[in-house]
Design an enzyme around this catalytic site. Structure first.
Site, PDB file in Angstrom:
ATOM      1  N   GLU A 153       8.571   2.952   8.450  1.00  0.00           N
ATOM      2  CA  GLU A 153       8.751   4.135   7.421  1.00  0.00           C
ATOM      3  C   GLU A 153      10.073   4.919   7.828  1.00  0.00           C
ATOM      4  O   GLU A 153      10.680   5.633   6.907  1.00  0.00           O
ATOM      5  CB  GLU A 153       7.767   5.067   7.378  1.00  0.00           C
ATOM      6  CG  GLU A 153       6.403   4.557   6.626  1.00  0.00           C
ATOM      7  CD  GLU A 153       5.001   5.273   6.937  1.00  0.00           C
ATOM      8  OE1 GLU A 153       4.519   5.742   5.796  1.00  0.00           O
ATOM      9  OE2 GLU A 153       4.615   5.388   7.939  1.00  0.00           O
TER      10      GLU A 153
ATOM     11  N   ILE B 216      12.530  -3.482  19.814  1.00  0.00           N
ATOM     12  CA  ILE B 216      12.452  -4.377  18.680  1.00  0.00           C
ATOM     13  C   ILE B 216      11.497  -5.470  18.905  1.00  0.00           C
ATOM     14  O   ILE B 216      12.310  -6.731  19.515  1.00  0.00           O
ATOM     15  CB  ILE B 216      13.453  -4.639  17.642  1.00  0.00           C
ATOM     16  CG1 ILE B 216      14.312  -3.387  17.405  1.00  0.00           C
ATOM     17  CG2 ILE B 216      13.593  -5.479  16.488  1.00  0.00           C
ATOM     18  CD1 ILE B 216      13.433  -2.103  16.597  1.00  0.00           C
TER      19      ILE B 216
ATOM     20  N   ASN C 109      10.142  -8.098  16.959  1.00  0.00           N
ATOM     21  CA  ASN C 109      10.733  -9.228  16.234  1.00  0.00           C
ATOM     22  C   ASN C 109      11.690  -9.010  15.230  1.00  0.00           C
ATOM     23  O   ASN C 109      11.530  -8.087  14.468  1.00  0.00           O
ATOM     24  CB  ASN C 109       9.199  -9.824  15.219  1.00  0.00           C
ATOM     25  CG  ASN C 109       9.580 -10.920  14.696  1.00  0.00           C
ATOM     26  OD1 ASN C 109      10.657 -11.644  14.765  1.00  0.00           O
ATOM     27  ND2 ASN C 109       8.488 -11.363  13.983  1.00  0.00           N
TER      28      ASN C 109
ATOM     29  N   GLY D  53       0.912  -1.195   0.119  1.00  0.00           N
ATOM     30  CA  GLY D  53       0.087   0.079   0.160  1.00  0.00           C
ATOM     31  C   GLY D  53       0.975   1.293  -0.072  1.00  0.00           C
ATOM     32  O   GLY D  53       0.906   2.056  -0.897  1.00  0.00           O
ATOM     33  N   PHE D  54       1.827   1.381   0.795  1.00  0.00           N
ATOM     34  CA  PHE D  54       2.707   2.435   1.013  1.00  0.00           C
ATOM     35  C   PHE D  54       2.038   3.754   1.242  1.00  0.00           C
ATOM     36  O   PHE D  54       2.614   4.882   0.960  1.00  0.00           O
ATOM     37  CB  PHE D  54       3.755   2.347  -0.159  1.00  0.00           C
ATOM     38  CG  PHE D  54       4.116   1.081  -0.445  1.00  0.00           C
ATOM     39  CD1 PHE D  54       4.988   0.375   0.605  1.00  0.00           C
ATOM     40  CD2 PHE D  54       3.877   0.276  -1.672  1.00  0.00           C
ATOM     41  CE1 PHE D  54       5.506  -0.963   0.082  1.00  0.00           C
ATOM     42  CE2 PHE D  54       4.325  -0.801  -2.128  1.00  0.00           C
ATOM     43  CZ  PHE D  54       5.154  -1.464  -0.985  1.00  0.00           C
TER      44      PHE D  54
ATOM     45  N   ILE E  63       0.223  -6.427   5.630  1.00  0.00           N
ATOM     46  CA  ILE E  63       0.276  -5.611   4.576  1.00  0.00           C
ATOM     47  C   ILE E  63       1.879  -5.766   3.913  1.00  0.00           C
ATOM     48  O   ILE E  63       2.369  -5.519   3.250  1.00  0.00           O
ATOM     49  CB  ILE E  63       0.235  -3.972   4.758  1.00  0.00           C
ATOM     50  CG1 ILE E  63       0.274  -3.500   3.578  1.00  0.00           C
ATOM     51  CG2 ILE E  63       1.290  -3.610   5.758  1.00  0.00           C
ATOM     52  CD1 ILE E  63      -0.121  -1.999   3.717  1.00  0.00           C
ATOM     53  N   GLY E  64       2.490  -6.824   4.879  1.00  0.00           N
ATOM     54  CA  GLY E  64       3.728  -7.421   4.343  1.00  0.00           C
ATOM     55  C   GLY E  64       4.587  -7.169   5.493  1.00  0.00           C
ATOM     56  O   GLY E  64       5.760  -7.418   5.585  1.00  0.00           O
TER      57      GLY E  64
HETATM   58 MO1  MOS Z   1       2.288   5.288   5.339  1.00  0.00          MO
HETATM   59  S1  MOS Z   1       2.517   6.627   3.947  1.00  0.00           S
HETATM   60  O1  MOS Z   1       1.691   5.933   6.603  1.00  0.00           O
HETATM   61  O2  MOS Z   1       1.419   4.081   4.268  1.00  0.00           O
END
Ligand code: MOS
Length: 688
Positions: free
Chosen positions: A655, A579, A581, A223-224, A447-448
């Protein structure tokens, strides 16, 4: 340290994981969009073909009235087919419904749309047209001290204007929706990063109670950011299902993804820095303007990081938006800091050169002990550790002013990464069965990024069971709500919700760590015990500045004759809270660095200057990194446990990895060639 392989892996590898368009729904009608071929003006007439299999052609005359909503939850607030106005090339003007996909697509090519003259003349905003200060809309200015006085007192100043390109998310799975109505109950299978926003939007648009909308989305094929908000295809599929009385399946084409699911907008940003001779910043000014559609003032908040990264008595930032006759932008991994760090971290590199101070050392000398703008303490900030560790892993101490290997000019560059640690309400339900089987349910999407494994780890550690005992069910709005799989917020927020739900189960059972929960459930004569848990940012941390950090080091090789840039190695060290995983976190950051490589050297959506149409409309025309581009990537994390950011200690990661890579590569290119490229992506002709 835990490393747990994703439980969703086998389903994905064997093709049994169902994505939105895979859902088998009887008696479905196939939809094809007819989109505007002009950038503004009005639809005067829609001439509808009568070809075999066509059941309906829906346009502004017969779609029905939908209730106006803001953006977000909508990607843009202009609801499709509600007026005849055209705001951008590619905007839907009709939907063809047919018995087969081929019939729908064929008929869509035969729909003839007449437009009024495009007047006033459209403006598409080449970067030159969005010079800082030209924006129509204005976001709040952040200001501290007196930047002009700080610059006047500086021994050295640097000043430059930088630009970043229009970029598209280009997920492998295009957006898709299957929608149907049963009375006033609406069900949609849709590819989304937030079933919750989709549910809210659909309820509002059709004026039905929220609980009458069911959104199903367990897996998302990337999706990103392009699937964060609600874009026209979801609305049109639901509206077409209502008009036709049938289930409707609408899958976006790759070309439509370039105008109907947002993009990261071009930005033009000016950064001015002042510093004393020993490298202490006296002033930071960062002015930014981004392009957006006329429909809404989408603000790319590039200047945020500039207010929290470096200690300076004087800071001023300003954001403006230029409204243009283009499709609407939306957040894209990494929004804000992704494009915003390029000018700031390039300028820091320029300043280091001017001062004759090592770029790593310059960052260390200006590290902030509290948030420079707000004065709030950081929940946890290990940027200096990242810089130290990154420099050691990279071998930064061996950097020479000039490095060369035959025809290749070698450059070493670095930049700081940072990303706001977003947090949002989340909820989960945990059930322990009398046989020890554990079920966790939450309305999040896979979502991956590996959320099911993260949920297994948190549930197992709280319940004292094995992660493999935990079954994770997700992606249905009937489960407890999770705000969305975006903003890098799920690790921090969903983990806290799962932890709270599991703790509540432990309390119900009066269990101590190490107890067999199955025995306790059984002893109570019950088949299962379950609890719902939730977490929201108002449960703590409001008095802190909560951000994630990192340091990125890049080696580039530039062919002196051909201007080709290769990146044999990148080192990234990150401060992102606990962290949860290791294997998933490592994978997320590696993907982020590759994403940043795309921003630095490849990705650029070209706009046709007369038509206002993105020319790059497929993955051949929009260049993304492939395996052959990518060298050695070394990702690590500093030890951290941020219980202020989240009760689980995590701040979220995804991100952050896409941040800092662009400027690190640009700074390395400068070191290799002496050329300061102030426009991303860096292209061959920039270096010839
Ligand atoms: Mo990210 S741009 O918050 O899917």
């Amino acid at each position: 340290m835990t490393s747990l392989l994703r439980p969703d892996g086998p389903a994905k590898l064997t093709g049994t994981a169902t994505y939105a368009a895979d859902a088998q729904v009887p008696d479905v009608l196939y939809a094809a969009l007819v989109t505007a071929t002009v950038p503004n003006g009005r639809v005067v007439a829609v001439d509808k073909p009568d070809t075999p299999g066509v059941v309906a052609v829906i346009d502004h005359t017969n779609v029905g009235t939908l209730t106006q909503l803001p953006s977000p939850p909508l990607g843009h607030s202009m609801i499709p087919l509600q007026t005849t106005e055209v705001h951008y090339d590619g905007q839907p003007v009709a939907v063809v419904l047919a018995e087969t996909l081929e019939q729908a697509q064929h008929a869509a090519t035969l729909v003839s749309v007449t437009y009024s003259d495009t007047s006033p003349p459209p403006i598409f905003g080449q970067t030159a047209q969005i010079a800082p200060g030209s924006g129509l809309f204005k976001a709040p200015t952040d200001k501290k001290g007196d930047v002009d006085a700080g610059l006047a007192s500086a021994d050295k100043t640097v000043h430059g204007t930088y630009t970043t390109a229009d970029r598209h998310h280009s997920p492998i799975e295009p957006s898709a929706t299957i929608a149907w109505w049963e009375g006033d109950q609406l069900t949609v299978h849709t590819s989304t990063q937030s079933s919750q926003l989709a549910q809210t939007a659909l309820a509002g648009l059709f004026q039905i109670p929220r609980e009458h909308v069911r959104v199903v989305c367990a897996y998302v094929g990337g999706g990103f950011g392009s699937k964060g908000y609600v874009w026209p295809h979801l609305i049109l599929a639901a509206a077409a299902a209502k008009v036709s009385g049938r289930a409707v399946k609408l899958v976006m084409t790759r070309a439509q993804m370039f105008s109907l699911a947002g993009h990261q907008p071009i930005t033009s940003q000016t950064v001015t820095l002042g510093a004393t001779a020993d490298g202490k910043l006296t002033a930071i000014r960062h002015l930014s303007v981004n392009a957006a559609a006329r429909v809404d003032a989408f603000v790319e908040s590039t200047t945020g990081a500039t207010t929290w990264l470096y200690d300076s008595p004087n800071i001023e930032t300003d954001l403006k938006v230029e409204a243009l006759d283009k499709p609407q932008p939306t957040p894209m991994r990494a929004p804000a800091e992704g494009p915003g760090l390029f000018p700031l971290e390039s300028a820091m590199d320029e300043l280091a050169v001017e001062l004759g101070i090592d770029p790593v050392e310059l960052r260390m000398r200006n590290d902030a002990s509290v948030d420079p703008l707000t004065g709030k303490p950081f929940s946890s900030r290990k940027l200096v550790e990242c810089l130290t560790e990154g420099a050691a892993r990279f071998g930064w101490a061996d950097r020479e002013p000039h490095m060369r290997d035959g025809d290749w000019q070698i450059g070493w560059g670095m930049a700081v990464a940072t990303f706001g640690a977003y947090r949002a309400p989340s909820a989960a339900r945990v059930r322990v069965d009398s046989d020890g089987h554990v079920v966790v349910e939450s309305d999040m999407q896979e979502i991956g990024s590996g959320l099911p494994a993260m949920v297994q780890i948190i549930a197992a550690e709280t319940l004292g069971c094995d992660p493999s005992d935990v079954e994770v069910r997700h992606g249905d709005s009937s489960y407890p709500p999770h705000t969305g799989t975006f903003g890098s917020l799920s690790s921090g927020s969903l983990s806290a919700a799962v932890q709270n739900a599991a703790s509540s189960v432990m309390e119900k059972l009066q269990a101590q760590p190490g107890d067999s929960l199955a025995d306790l459930v059984d002893a109570a004569g019950l088949e299962f015990v379950e609890s719902e848990g939730s977490w929201a940012p108002d449960q703590g941390g409001e008095d802190y500045s909560i951000k994630s950090f990192g340091a990125v080091f890049a080696e580039v090789r530039v062919d002196a004759d051909l201007g080709l840039v290769r990146v044999p190695r990148i080192v990234g060290v990150y401060s992102a809270g606990r962290i949860i995983n290791q294997v998933a976190a490592h994978s997320q950051m590696t993907g982020g660095i590759i994403w940043g490589y795309g921003q630095a050297l490849l990705e650029r959506s070209v706009m046709e200057p007369r038509l206002g149409r993105f020319l790059s409309r497929n993955l051949a025309g929009y260049v993304v990194p492939v395996n052959a581009d990518i060298g050695d990537i070394d990702v690590s994390f500093v030890e951290e446990d941020d219980r202020i950011a989240s009760p689980s200690g995590a701040r979220g990661i995804g991100e952050l990895g896409a941040c800092g890579v662009g400027p690190a590569i640009a700074n390395a290119v400068f070191h290799a060639t002496g050329r300061r490229v102030r426009s991303l992506p860096i292209r061959i002709h920039d270096l010839l």
